[in-house]
Scaffold this active site. Sequence first.
Site, PDB file in Angstrom:
ATOM      1  N   SER B 226      52.605  48.662  38.364  1.00 24.32           N
ATOM      2  CA  SER B 226      52.310  47.344  37.790  1.00 24.32           C
ATOM      3  C   SER B 226      52.770  46.235  38.727  1.00 24.32           C
ATOM      4  CB  SER B 226      52.994  47.204  36.431  1.00 24.32           C
ATOM      5  OG  SER B 226      54.398  47.180  36.605  1.00 24.32           O
ATOM      6  N   ARG B 230      49.796  43.935  40.156  1.00 21.86           N
ATOM      7  CA  ARG B 230      49.771  42.545  39.681  1.00 21.86           C
ATOM      8  C   ARG B 230      49.609  41.591  40.856  1.00 21.86           C
ATOM      9  NH1 ARG B 230      54.264  42.559  37.546  1.00 21.86           N
ATOM     10  NH2 ARG B 230      53.612  43.084  35.440  1.00 21.86           N
ATOM     11  N   ASN B 234      46.037  39.593  41.702  1.00 22.79           N
ATOM     12  CA  ASN B 234      45.996  38.133  41.716  1.00 22.79           C
ATOM     13  C   ASN B 234      45.541  37.600  43.066  1.00 22.79           C
ATOM     14  OD1 ASN B 234      47.107  36.525  39.286  1.00 22.79           O
ATOM     15  ND2 ASN B 234      48.325  38.380  39.338  1.00 22.79           N
TER      16      ASN B 234
END
Lengths: 156, 289
Positions: B226, B230, B234
């Site tokens: 994660s 992440r 992004n």
Amino acid sequence: MDINMTLIGQSIAMIVFVWFCMKLIWPPILAALEERQKQIEEGLAAADRGQESLVKAAAEADEIVNEARQQATGILDQAHARANDIVAEGKAGGVKEGERQLDAAKLEIEQEANRAREELRGQVSAIAIASAEKILRREIDSKAHDDILGKLAQEL
Amino acid sequence: MAAEAGHGPLTSGEYIAHHLQNLQACKAETGEWVMNIGHNAADICSGNPMAINVDSMFWSVLLGLVFVVSFRGVAKKASSGKPSKFQALVEIIVEFVDGSVKDTFHGKSRLIAPLGLTIFVWVFLMNLMDLIPVDWIPMVAGAAGITYMKVVPSTDVNVTFGMSIAVFFLIIFYTIKNKGVIGFIKEMTLHPIAPPTKGFGLIAAPLIIAFNFVLESVALIAKPISLSLRLFGNMFAGELIFILIALLGVYQLPLHFGWAVFHILIITLQAFIFMMLTIVYLSLASETH
């Protein structure tokens, strides 16, 4: 987007950078920060102490000024008292001297008056004799009345 | 929209694909090292697990060096007196990281705060590359003969994964360091359902332990995944939108400006999140129940 050896390379790079940061970057910067915090703290404490001593000094100065004022008042009072004393002393001295001189003058006047009286007495008797002589000369001879005139002259 | 000199205009699809292709180096089947320079060489290394994304490595190491050298310069001259402007900036960042670490991590560690600082600044710098107009560096590189050049390292999943895997090993290291090997195994097997220790329930214990182990393993592995996905997601999405905006020609300017302004927030936020989660994971790992 496939996984390849870049992953390992990046891991190694990261370990090296983190190690470098841990050894050579973080400690000196944090030490400087903490040092400055301590300095600021000490500076503030010193300022507080300075403020305190300033207040204390001001109080002390007030006290000293008050004391000086009291002393000055005391000295002034003493000076006034001394001046009054001197004036009184002077007055008393003057009166005494005046009396003394008055007495001396009186004595002198008395003496002078006595002397003048003596003189006057002589002159009056002389005049009396002279006038009596003249009267007697015109009246009768002086021989008849000589004894009376002699008595008069002696009485004068 | 960039047109490569001498090769005619690219279609939109080609343009995007070109921007998303890494400069790679790998050992070819012939045994020699090759790079995907030149046209029609895009997939010379793709799918090769031994390949290296040269551009990602170059930019990430370069930015790491920028961080290390500039901060080291400050650290060497750091004095408690009046700080220079750059020193003040560095001190703000250091204090910010130090504050975040102290708020979250209650143990004593010489590693975590510098780790947080490195992650924050490095990831921020890598993300910052996103604000350079997407064609500038690739065009310069293209003029120098380098066909592919992806300048934002954090849009490369290898880079973000590389970092999160280092964090992952640190999590395991800290767990074992603070709880011991036994403690680590216990944590992996005796949570969240405590297996029965006596009576008939003993029969079910291995099953429960296996269940716990699967659950805890997923939870453990989910952390680095994660963390990296992440950041990667992004930044990749942001970069892709920059590329799409760049396709608009002159009209890209207001759009580009708007997205760039918004992106400043994202790059800072993502750097902060990566740092913060790393600290949180490590503080969880060193927390004793």
